[in-house]
Design a protein around this motif. Structure first.
Motif, short mmCIF file in Angstrom:
data_model
loop_
_atom_site.label_atom_id
_atom_site.label_comp_id
_atom_site.label_asym_id
_atom_site.label_seq_id
_atom_site.Cartn_x
_atom_site.Cartn_y
_atom_site.Cartn_z
N GLU A 71 0.81 -1.22 0.00
CA GLU A 71 0.00 0.00 0.00
C GLU A 71 0.85 1.27 0.00
OE1 GLU A 71 -2.50 -0.36 3.39
OE2 GLU A 71 -3.79 -1.89 2.49
N GLN A 72 2.20 1.10 -0.01
CA GLN A 72 3.14 2.21 -0.04
C GLN A 72 2.94 3.17 1.14
OE1 GLN A 72 2.65 3.87 -4.05
NE2 GLN A 72 4.34 2.58 -4.74
N ARG A 73 2.71 2.59 2.31
CA ARG A 73 2.56 3.41 3.51
C ARG A 73 3.91 3.92 3.97
NH1 ARG A 73 -2.25 3.92 4.79
NH2 ARG A 73 -3.84 2.37 4.26
N LYS A 74 3.95 5.15 4.45
CA LYS A 74 5.21 5.77 4.86
C LYS A 74 5.40 5.67 6.38
CE LYS A 74 5.38 8.94 0.95
NZ LYS A 74 5.44 10.36 0.51
N THR A 75 5.11 4.51 6.90
CA THR A 75 5.28 4.27 8.33
C THR A 75 6.62 3.56 8.56
OG1 THR A 75 2.89 4.05 8.66
CG2 THR A 75 4.32 3.11 10.35
#
Length: 248
Positions: A71-75
């Motif tokens: 999901e290309q989350r920036k976490t």
């Protein structure tokens, strides 16, 4: 305010972590021992840091990171585990974890690693913001040159798709299940509407007859007459051009 999610089965340790983060100015947006629930919390609150045990209910830590990566989350993940096996540690790091900390580990050490991540992000943000602005400007200039007007929906969707392809060129091989849904989620619309709007934006440019401008931008006679590229072809062409120009 910085946000953190804590995914940990030990309630006492999770509570200790939460207290430390709250005292350090973080918003604790969720505490859970369930990986599936953790993903839902991440989707809703977009935390900057996730402190996560590998052993979770329903979805383990590996699955959570795989889904976050898709999901290309920036976490940024700080992973806690009982495993010292090199294969497991390498897998954790390859999935994007910033730190892998062996249990037992103190809450203060976990917090210190999160503080280091926050400091790195603070130092990088001005550079990345300048880079993003430059990339946006270059894409806008290309759109202006070939006649894609900014008032149509496809303009924003197409720009977002090109930026995604510049960041990850492989995504162009999965536009239907990868690129369109991510853009749709960002703009609160469906993947099919994103696809149609991008196709319309490209058709608008071609109907304006600026083929020479297109070929001039790409440095070759790419298209002739009424011939026009598919959505993925156009996104790939612009992204490749920007990458070659060191716009990353």
């Amino acid at each position: 305010m910085k946000k953190v999610i804590i995914m940990e089965g030990n309630e006492a340790f999770a509570g200790e972590l939460a207290k430390l983060f709250q005292e350090g100015g973080y918003e604790v947006c969720g505490i859970t021992d369930d990986g599936a629930e953790g993903l839902k919390i991440m989707s809703k609150h977009s935390p900057s840091v996730a402190v996560m045990s590998l052993l979770l209910k329903n979805l383990d830590g590996f699955s959570v990171m795989e889904e976050a990566k898709r999901e290309q989350r920036k976490t940024d993940f700080i992973v806690l585990g009982n495993f010292s096996d090199d294969k497991i540690i390498n897998r954790v790091i390859n999935l994007g974890a910033r730190y892998y900390l062996m249990k037992p580990v103190s809450a203060s050490v976990v917090y210190d690693r999160a503080a280091e991540i926050a400091e790195e992000v603070a130092l990088k943000e001005p550079v990345e913001r300048k880079r993003a602005n430059t990339l946006d400007e270059r894409i806008s200039n290309i759109f202006i040159s070939i006649g894609i007007p900014p008032h149509i929906k496809g303009y924003s969707y197409l720009r977002e798709g090109i930026k995604m392809a510049v960041a990850d060129p492989h995504i162009i091989n999965n536009v239907t299940k990868g690129l369109y849904p991510v853009i749709g989620e960002k703009f609160a619309t469906s993947a099919s509407k994103v696809e149609r709007a991008i196709r319309h934006a490209i058709e608008v440019a071609w109907n304006r007859g600026r083929i020479d401008a297109v070929n001039a931008i790409f440095g070759a006679r790419v298209y002739i007459g009424t011939e026009k590229p598919t959505n993925s072809e156009f996104i790939a062409l612009v992204a490749d051009k920007l990458i070659l120009e060191n716009m990353m």
